[in-house]
Design a protein around this motif. Structure first.
Motif, short mmCIF file in Angstrom:
data_model
loop_
_atom_site.label_atom_id
_atom_site.label_comp_id
_atom_site.label_asym_id
_atom_site.label_seq_id
_atom_site.Cartn_x
_atom_site.Cartn_y
_atom_site.Cartn_z
N ASP B 123 0.86 -1.19 0.00
CA ASP B 123 0.00 0.00 0.00
C ASP B 123 0.89 1.23 0.00
O ASP B 123 2.01 1.21 0.46
CB ASP B 123 -0.94 0.02 1.21
CG ASP B 123 -0.30 -0.54 2.45
OD1 ASP B 123 -0.94 -1.30 3.16
OD2 ASP B 123 0.88 -0.23 2.70
N ARG B 124 0.37 2.27 -0.55
CA ARG B 124 1.20 3.47 -0.70
C ARG B 124 0.40 4.72 -0.42
O ARG B 124 -0.82 4.74 -0.57
CB ARG B 124 1.79 3.52 -2.11
CG ARG B 124 0.76 3.52 -3.20
CD ARG B 124 1.39 3.41 -4.56
NE ARG B 124 1.59 2.04 -4.98
CZ ARG B 124 2.08 1.69 -6.16
NH1 ARG B 124 2.48 2.59 -7.01
NH2 ARG B 124 2.22 0.43 -6.50
N ARG B 125 1.13 5.74 -0.03
CA ARG B 125 0.52 7.05 0.24
C ARG B 125 1.41 8.10 -0.43
O ARG B 125 2.61 8.14 -0.19
CB ARG B 125 0.46 7.26 1.76
CG ARG B 125 -0.39 8.42 2.17
CD ARG B 125 -0.40 8.54 3.67
NE ARG B 125 -1.29 7.56 4.29
CZ ARG B 125 -1.44 7.45 5.60
NH1 ARG B 125 -0.73 8.20 6.42
NH2 ARG B 125 -2.28 6.58 6.11
N ARG B 138 5.09 7.19 0.86
CA ARG B 138 5.31 6.17 1.88
C ARG B 138 4.65 4.90 1.41
O ARG B 138 3.52 4.94 0.92
CB ARG B 138 4.68 6.59 3.21
CG ARG B 138 5.30 7.82 3.83
CD ARG B 138 4.48 8.26 5.02
NE ARG B 138 4.52 7.28 6.08
CZ ARG B 138 3.82 7.39 7.21
NH1 ARG B 138 3.02 8.43 7.40
NH2 ARG B 138 3.90 6.48 8.15
N PHE B 139 5.35 3.80 1.55
CA PHE B 139 4.70 2.53 1.20
C PHE B 139 5.34 1.40 1.98
O PHE B 139 6.45 1.51 2.50
CB PHE B 139 4.77 2.27 -0.31
CG PHE B 139 6.15 2.07 -0.87
CD1 PHE B 139 6.75 0.82 -0.90
CD2 PHE B 139 6.86 3.15 -1.37
CE1 PHE B 139 8.01 0.65 -1.42
CE2 PHE B 139 8.13 2.99 -1.89
CZ PHE B 139 8.70 1.74 -1.92
N THR B 140 4.59 0.31 2.07
CA THR B 140 5.09 -0.90 2.71
C THR B 140 5.38 -1.92 1.62
O THR B 140 4.56 -2.09 0.71
CB THR B 140 4.03 -1.47 3.67
OG1 THR B 140 3.64 -0.43 4.57
CG2 THR B 140 4.57 -2.64 4.48
N GLU B 157 9.00 -0.54 5.68
CA GLU B 157 8.29 0.68 5.30
C GLU B 157 9.29 1.63 4.64
O GLU B 157 10.34 1.93 5.22
CB GLU B 157 7.68 1.33 6.55
CG GLU B 157 6.95 2.62 6.26
CD GLU B 157 6.39 3.28 7.51
OE1 GLU B 157 6.15 2.56 8.51
OE2 GLU B 157 6.22 4.51 7.50
#
Lengths: 180, 185
Positions: B123-125, B138-140, B157
């Motif tokens: 998932d990413r922001r 930001r992503f995992t 992360e």
């Protein structure tokens, strides 16, 4: 069916016949059913998005308490009311809340925590951990926790601690508590 | 609705004057077009950055049967996503801070050793600052490497800072953020 007067109700033959399946599926008033369904869907979305987050467990770090592939729920409201306590299993968010760590809180702010030959010591006192079945021989340096810092680890201690994701986490990262 | 008389038709027109009036109709169409174009313009950078990240993830991955030539080409491609003076703090996966050249070397070594490497972005922001030409992401990511009988998986992360140079987005800073910090030795 009995009428309020006590006599049996006689159906009007002129009245249109209502399909029982249709009534069962969409009700007598489809518009009302639609509104109710919408409200229920919105409620489910809000609850499962912000209050009770479904957690799908991946990995073996919390075995045997939580098995790989298991499904659980995390309550995100509980830590708005109080702080996490030692022994509680919490979810720790990463970039977002879609992927999170599942760990057990071992020590809280201000504590000094370390492992000695697999035994957990908090503020110099040995802590019994009945949930640890697959124990190891972890020996870690003492860690003095600061404000808003918690010490977390998994229940499966069979791997060396250097390979295990454990240590200090900030309070803001703790998203919720596992329900059961 | 059926019209049964001139008077009734006039009444209907008065009730729906907002929807039937040509000016309003054309105005709404123009407004919708402006909104669509604005969203498209705003979203163009987001789409481009996401596409670049997906391409980078594809470059990092290794499938069974990939040879040394492919590894060599990929090690060169990876640094192509970075600015010349990119700051890379990818500890604990890599040493504390690496340069582009070191990253390319380490990438080549790792890719040569493993049989397969799976790199999944969960998932990413993304926040794009269009006037400044920068974006923070930001992503995992979950990386799974397999070699011999061993299978190792890591989850991290990442924080990336993208900058726009010559109408293309490049990574200016890359950092692994540890949600759980291991005890200090």
């Amino acid at each position: 069916m009995v009428s309020p007067m006590g006599a049996h109700h006689i159906p009007d033959p002129a009245a249109p016949r209502v399909n029982a399946w249709r009534v069962l599926l969409i009700g007598r008033r489809p518009a009302h059913t639609l509104v109710r369904t919408g409200i229920l869907a919105a409620l489910c979305f809000l609850v499962f998005r912000f209050v009770l987050i479904p957690v799908f467990v991946r990995g073996e770090s919390m075995e045997p308490t939580f098995r790989d592939g298991g499904l659980n729920m995390a309550n995100t409201l509980v830590y708005r009311l109080r702080d996490p306590l030692p022994g509680e299993v919490v979810v720790i968010e990463m970039a977002t809340r879609r992927t999170m760590y599942l760990k057990r809180v071992l020590a809280t702010p201000g504590d000094t925590v370390y492992f000695q030959q697999g035994a957990l010591f908090v503020n110099g006192m040995r802590i019994e951990e009945p949930y640890v079945i697959q124990g190891g021989r972890w020996t870690t340096p003492p860690e003095q926790l600061g404000v808003d810092e918690y010490f977390v680890a998994g229940d499966n201690r069979s791997t060396p601690w250097e390979w295990h994701t454990m240590g200090v986490v900030n309070r803001s990262r703790i998203a919720g508590r596992i329900l059961f | 609705m059926a019209y049964h008389g001139r008077g009734e038709q006039v009444t209907h027109r008065r009730e729906n004057i907002i929807l039937t009036h040509k000016v309003w109709r054309y105005g709404l169409v123009a407004l919708a077009a402006i909104v669509a174009v604005t969203i498209y313009q705003m979203d163009r950078d987001t789409r481009r950055i996401n596409k670049r990240l997906n391409q980078l993830a594809g470059t990092v991955e290794k499938t069974a049967g990939e040879g040394h030539l492919s590894t060599l080409a990929k090690s060169q491609q990876v640094v192509g996503y970075l600015t010349p003076d990119a700051v890379l703090r990818l500890h604990p996966v890599l040493p504390q801070q690496v340069t582009r050249r070191e990253l390319s070397t380490v990438f080549y070594q790792v890719h040569s050793r493993v049989e397969t490497l799976d790199f999944r972005i969960r998932d990413r922001r993304l926040e794009v600052d269009r006037p400044a030409g920068t974006a923070n992401m930001r992503f995992t990511a979950i990386g799974t490497a397999r070699w011999g009988a061993r299978n190792e998986s890591q989850i991290h992360e990442f924080h990336l800072r993208w900058v726009k140079q010559d109408r293309e987005w490049y990574i200016d800073q890359a950092e692994i953020v540890q949600a759980i910090r291991p005890p200090r030795r």
